[in-house]
Enzyme design. Sequence first.
Site, PDB file in Angstrom:
ATOM      1  N   VAL A   1     -16.520 -22.280  27.063  1.00 42.34           N
ATOM      2  CA  VAL A   1     -17.302 -21.878  25.892  1.00 42.34           C
ATOM      3  C   VAL A   1     -16.637 -22.426  24.636  1.00 42.34           C
ATOM      4  O   VAL A   1     -15.434 -22.236  24.421  1.00 42.34           O
ATOM      5  CB  VAL A   1     -17.412 -20.346  25.794  1.00 42.34           C
ATOM      6  CG1 VAL A   1     -18.186 -19.936  24.538  1.00 42.34           C
ATOM      7  CG2 VAL A   1     -18.082 -19.781  27.042  1.00 42.34           C
TER       8      VAL A   1
ATOM      9  N   GLY B   1     -23.533 -16.364   8.325  1.00 44.06           N
ATOM     10  CA  GLY B   1     -23.577 -14.911   8.421  1.00 44.06           C
ATOM     11  C   GLY B   1     -24.861 -14.366   7.847  1.00 44.06           C
ATOM     12  O   GLY B   1     -25.451 -14.958   6.927  1.00 44.06           O
TER      13      GLY B   1
ATOM     14  N   ASP C   1     -24.607 -15.398  13.065  1.00 47.21           N
ATOM     15  CA  ASP C   1     -23.967 -14.109  13.291  1.00 47.21           C
ATOM     16  C   ASP C   1     -24.833 -12.976  12.758  1.00 47.21           C
ATOM     17  O   ASP C   1     -25.261 -12.997  11.598  1.00 47.21           O
ATOM     18  CB  ASP C   1     -22.605 -14.086  12.586  1.00 47.21           C
ATOM     19  CG  ASP C   1     -21.865 -12.769  12.784  1.00 47.21           C
ATOM     20  OD1 ASP C   1     -21.028 -12.693  13.704  1.00 47.21           O
ATOM     21  OD2 ASP C   1     -22.131 -11.812  12.019  1.00 47.21           O
TER      22      ASP C   1
ATOM     23  N   HIS D   1     -18.181  -3.737  17.311  1.00 49.33           N
ATOM     24  CA  HIS D   1     -18.165  -3.896  15.863  1.00 49.33           C
ATOM     25  C   HIS D   1     -16.991  -3.175  15.190  1.00 49.33           C
ATOM     26  O   HIS D   1     -16.395  -3.704  14.257  1.00 49.33           O
ATOM     27  CB  HIS D   1     -19.490  -3.389  15.276  1.00 49.33           C
ATOM     28  CG  HIS D   1     -19.845  -4.019  13.972  1.00 49.33           C
ATOM     29  ND1 HIS D   1     -21.137  -4.217  13.568  1.00 49.33           N
ATOM     30  CD2 HIS D   1     -19.087  -4.510  12.970  1.00 49.33           C
ATOM     31  CE1 HIS D   1     -21.169  -4.793  12.384  1.00 49.33           C
ATOM     32  NE2 HIS D   1     -19.917  -4.982  11.992  1.00 49.33           N
TER      33      HIS D   1
ATOM     34  N   LYS E   1     -23.423  -7.613  17.707  1.00 45.09           N
ATOM     35  CA  LYS E   1     -22.344  -6.635  17.846  1.00 45.09           C
ATOM     36  C   LYS E   1     -22.900  -5.263  18.235  1.00 45.09           C
ATOM     37  O   LYS E   1     -24.003  -4.892  17.814  1.00 45.09           O
ATOM     38  CB  LYS E   1     -21.581  -6.501  16.520  1.00 45.09           C
ATOM     39  CG  LYS E   1     -21.150  -7.832  15.932  1.00 45.09           C
ATOM     40  CD  LYS E   1     -20.519  -7.659  14.556  1.00 45.09           C
ATOM     41  CE  LYS E   1     -20.337  -9.000  13.874  1.00 45.09           C
ATOM     42  NZ  LYS E   1     -21.602  -9.534  13.325  1.00 45.09           N
TER      43      LYS E   1
ATOM     44  N   TYR F   1     -26.888  -4.428  10.977  1.00 42.90           N
ATOM     45  CA  TYR F   1     -27.453  -5.200   9.879  1.00 42.90           C
ATOM     46  C   TYR F   1     -28.963  -4.993   9.758  1.00 42.90           C
ATOM     47  O   TYR F   1     -29.560  -5.387   8.756  1.00 42.90           O
ATOM     48  CB  TYR F   1     -27.195  -6.701  10.068  1.00 42.90           C
ATOM     49  CG  TYR F   1     -25.751  -7.123  10.085  1.00 42.90           C
ATOM     50  CD1 TYR F   1     -24.709  -6.236   9.804  1.00 42.90           C
ATOM     51  CD2 TYR F   1     -25.409  -8.428  10.418  1.00 42.90           C
ATOM     52  CE1 TYR F   1     -23.384  -6.640   9.846  1.00 42.90           C
ATOM     53  CE2 TYR F   1     -24.084  -8.842  10.460  1.00 42.90           C
ATOM     54  CZ  TYR F   1     -23.081  -7.939  10.181  1.00 42.90           C
ATOM     55  OH  TYR F   1     -21.779  -8.353  10.229  1.00 42.90           O
TER      56      TYR F   1
ATOM     57  N   MET G   1     -17.030 -22.497  20.399  1.00 41.17           N
ATOM     58  CA  MET G   1     -17.661 -21.812  19.273  1.00 41.17           C
ATOM     59  C   MET G   1     -17.525 -22.665  18.023  1.00 41.17           C
ATOM     60  O   MET G   1     -16.435 -23.131  17.704  1.00 41.17           O
ATOM     61  CB  MET G   1     -16.980 -20.455  19.063  1.00 41.17           C
ATOM     62  CG  MET G   1     -17.563 -19.601  17.963  1.00 41.17           C
ATOM     63  SD  MET G   1     -16.743 -17.977  17.940  1.00 41.17           S
ATOM     64  CE  MET G   1     -17.690 -17.152  16.642  1.00 41.17           C
ATOM     65  N   PRO G   2     -18.618 -22.879  17.280  1.00 41.19           N
ATOM     66  CA  PRO G   2     -18.494 -23.632  16.032  1.00 41.19           C
ATOM     67  C   PRO G   2     -17.477 -22.995  15.084  1.00 41.19           C
ATOM     68  O   PRO G   2     -17.392 -21.766  14.982  1.00 41.19           O
ATOM     69  CB  PRO G   2     -19.906 -23.578  15.444  1.00 41.19           C
ATOM     70  CG  PRO G   2     -20.798 -23.430  16.645  1.00 41.19           C
ATOM     71  CD  PRO G   2     -20.032 -22.535  17.579  1.00 41.19           C
ATOM     72  N   ALA G   3     -16.718 -23.833  14.393  1.00 34.63           N
ATOM     73  CA  ALA G   3     -15.679 -23.347  13.481  1.00 34.63           C
ATOM     74  C   ALA G   3     -16.248 -22.840  12.171  1.00 34.63           C
ATOM     75  O   ALA G   3     -15.538 -22.187  11.388  1.00 34.63           O
ATOM     76  CB  ALA G   3     -14.672 -24.458  13.202  1.00 34.63           C
ATOM     77  N   LEU G   4     -17.515 -23.109  11.922  1.00 32.14           N
ATOM     78  CA  LEU G   4     -18.185 -22.667  10.699  1.00 32.14           C
ATOM     79  C   LEU G   4     -19.591 -22.243  11.068  1.00 32.14           C
ATOM     80  O   LEU G   4     -20.290 -22.970  11.790  1.00 32.14           O
ATOM     81  CB  LEU G   4     -18.212 -23.802   9.670  1.00 32.14           C
ATOM     82  CG  LEU G   4     -18.888 -23.518   8.334  1.00 32.14           C
ATOM     83  CD1 LEU G   4     -18.126 -22.447   7.553  1.00 32.14           C
ATOM     84  CD2 LEU G   4     -18.991 -24.799   7.506  1.00 32.14           C
ATOM     85  N   GLY G   5     -20.000 -21.075  10.601  1.00 35.73           N
ATOM     86  CA  GLY G   5     -21.324 -20.575  10.952  1.00 35.73           C
ATOM     87  C   GLY G   5     -22.011 -19.917   9.778  1.00 35.73           C
ATOM     88  O   GLY G   5     -21.539 -19.968   8.640  1.00 35.73           O
TER      89      GLY G   5
END
Length: 300
Positions: free
Chosen positions: A43, A51, A76, A139, A106, A81, A45-49
Site C-alpha cells: 500500500v 482534507g 480525507d 479518530h 475515521k 465531519y 499513500m500519497p504524501a500530500l492530500g
Amino acid sequence: MLGRRTVLAGGAAAATALAFGGARRALAAEAPAIPTVPLGGGVAMPALGFGTYGLRGDVCRRSVADAIAAGYRLIDTAKVYVNEEEVGAGIRDSGIDRKSLFVTSKIWVDDAGYESGKRAFQTTLDKLGLDYLDLYLIHRPRGDLAGAWRAMEELHKAGRIRAIGVSNFDDAQLAGLMAHATVKPAVNQIETHPFFQETAALSSLAAAGIAMEAWAPFAEGRNGLFTNPTLQAIGRAHGKTAAQVVLRWHYQRGVIAIPRSSNPAHRRENLAIFDFQLDAEEMGQIARLDLNRSQFPEWT
C-alpha cells in the site's frame, strides 16, 4: 503571488466551473505527480492530500471533484465531519477511476467497539458509495479501543480496508493498543505544524515504522501562520507563498499533509511544492518557530 488566506466569495462558483466538463479533463491531464509513502503490504499513500474537515453540502462536493481534477489523489474525511455523502458524490463527479484514489475515513468515539465499529464502517462505505477504504483510522483514543481495533483488523484481513491506523494517539496510547494488536497501525494522524512540530513523536513513529500525518497542517491559520515573517521571507527566496513553504517543510520531514481549502486557486497552489527544496538553514529557521504546545487546546 497569491494572497493567503481569505476564502473568496466567488470560490464556490469558480470551483463549479473547474470541476466539470473540459476544464476538469484538461486539469487532470496536467496534474502534478505526487510522491507516495509506503505503508507496508504493497500500500502506497500519497504524501500530500486534500482534507475535508469543515466542508459541507455542495461546497464539499464541488471542492472534492475539483481537488481530484487538480491532481489530488488522497481524500480525507470522517464520520464526525458529517460530509461523507458529499465526499462520495464529489469522487463520482470527478470521473477518476476509483483505484487511482486513496480514500481515508475515521471511526468516531461513539462507535469505538467491536460490533459498533463494524456497523460504523459499513455506514461510512454506504455514505461514500464505495466498496472499500484505503485507510480507516480510530479518530480519538477513547471508548473500546481494543474492540474497535479487532473489528478493523478483521476488515483489513478481509480486504475491505487496505490499511488501518489511528489519530491523536500519543506514545503511551499507541503502546497500549499495540500490546493487543496483530496488525500494527500504519498511520498516526496528529496535530503538527510549524508552531507545534511534535519532533519527538515524529522520531518515535518513524522508529516504529508508523507514518505521521498532519491534520491542520497550516494550524488553520492560527498564530498568524500565513503572515509569519520567517515563512514569508523563505517563500520570497523561492518565489513561493508561506503556505507552500509549510507544505514543503512537512514533506521534507516525511510527514503526510492534508490541507483543506474551498478556494480552487489555493488548492492548486498547495500542490506546487515539488519544484523547490528548503535547505538546512531554512529548515532550521522553521524549527525555531516551534512553540511546543497545541494551537487547538479546545480539541485536546
